[in-house]
Design an enzyme around this catalytic site. Structure first.
Site: not given
Length: 296
Positions: A166, A218, A289
């Site tokens: 990420r 998420c 995230e």
């Protein structure tokens, strides 16, 4: 050409449907106008926020000191060559991932089937190194077209790209940049098999994630290999936990969902609650995230 819109609502520009108003939005409709972007941003003030489909953003309510920068160029996916590594496809940043995946399947090009069901844009997938089911966008990147004040409009080769879980960055770039396109390399395969794999991945997501809800995917990163943030939140007793109009999903505890009338302060309260309980019970720090604008 650059189009400037005054005071856009982040609630209307993000999949969570939360957030107040930015100072302005600058839409980039042609590459020729990119040289004017730094001056326009300086005039408008605030911090630049590169925004695609807004599928990974949690913005606070109220007036936000940011200027949204969006790429509004319809660069359709195109096959531009073939190397020993595979078939090279060029695609614009504004292209939606489902559109790209559908085109790749029709061409019989494999490598991104795991991203089926992710609603964002190519630019966002690059900037976040989007991934799912063992597939990461960064692994297929051959080069990325970006504009920055440091080096103007440039094609950045794979060896000058930094990506991890990420995470995406450019070596030697110390300020803001906007992704305008990418060249990706894919392997040849059978169109029917690729379509079937994408469908299977989408159905798996649909059965285990709230893909049709107002969410930002998420919200926490997995804190360690083999350690699921969703499982930690679930074990903390927060699956389905609601504060006002916001909740951790009953389907997947690591998804924060807006049930219709949610507010940003309620979302922040839920996130803080999860961080505190997981830290107390497991001694682990949950790292966000989702990208936060103006955490209170």
């Amino acid at each position: 050409m650059l189009k400037v819109l005054e005071g856009p609502s982040l609630a209307e520009r993000t999949t969570l449907r939360l957030g107040g108003r930015a100072l302005a939005e600058v839409r980039v409709t042609s590459r020729d106008a990119l040289d004017d972007l730094p001056g326009v941003l300086q005039r408008l003030g605030g911090s630049p926020l590169m925004l695609g489909c807004g599928s990974n953003i949690l913005a606070a309510d109220g007036e936000l000191p940011v200027v949204v920068v969006s790429v509004d160029m319809d660069d359709a996916p195109a096959i531009v060559g073939e190397t020993a590594e595979g078939v090279v496809v060029r695609v614009g940043a504004a292209t939606r991932l489902p559109r790209l995946l559908g085109q790749l399947a029709s061409w019989g090009l494999a490598g991104l089937e795991g991203l089926a069901g992710i609603p964002g844009s190519v630019g966002g997938a690059v900037a976040m190194n989007a991934g799912s089911y063992g597939c990461e966008f960064g692994t297929v990147l051959r080069s990325v077209e970006v504009f920055s004040p440091d080096f103007g409009l440039a094609d950045v080769p794979h060896e000058s790209i930094e990506y991890a879980y990420r995470h995406f960055g450019l070596k030697g770039c110390h300020g803001w940049f906007v992704v305008t396109g990418a060249d990706i390399v894919l392997r040849r395969g059978e169109s029917a098999a690729i379509t079937a794999a994408m469908r299977a991945n989408y159905l798996k997501k649909k059965s285990t994630q709230p893909v049709l809800a107002r969410s930002a995917g998420c919200v926490f990163r997995n804190p360690a290999p083999g350690v699921s943030a969703g499982r930690l939140i679930d074990e903390a007793g927060l699956r389905g936990k609601r504060i006002g109009g916001m909740a951790f999903s009953e389907v997947h505890a690591n998804f924060l969902v807006n049930e219709g009338a949610g507010r940003s302060d309620e979302a922040f309260e839920l996130l803080q609650l999860a961080k505190e309980i997981v830290k107390r019970r497991h001694g682990m720090d949950l790292t966000l995230e989702v990208k936060i604008l103006s955490w209170p």
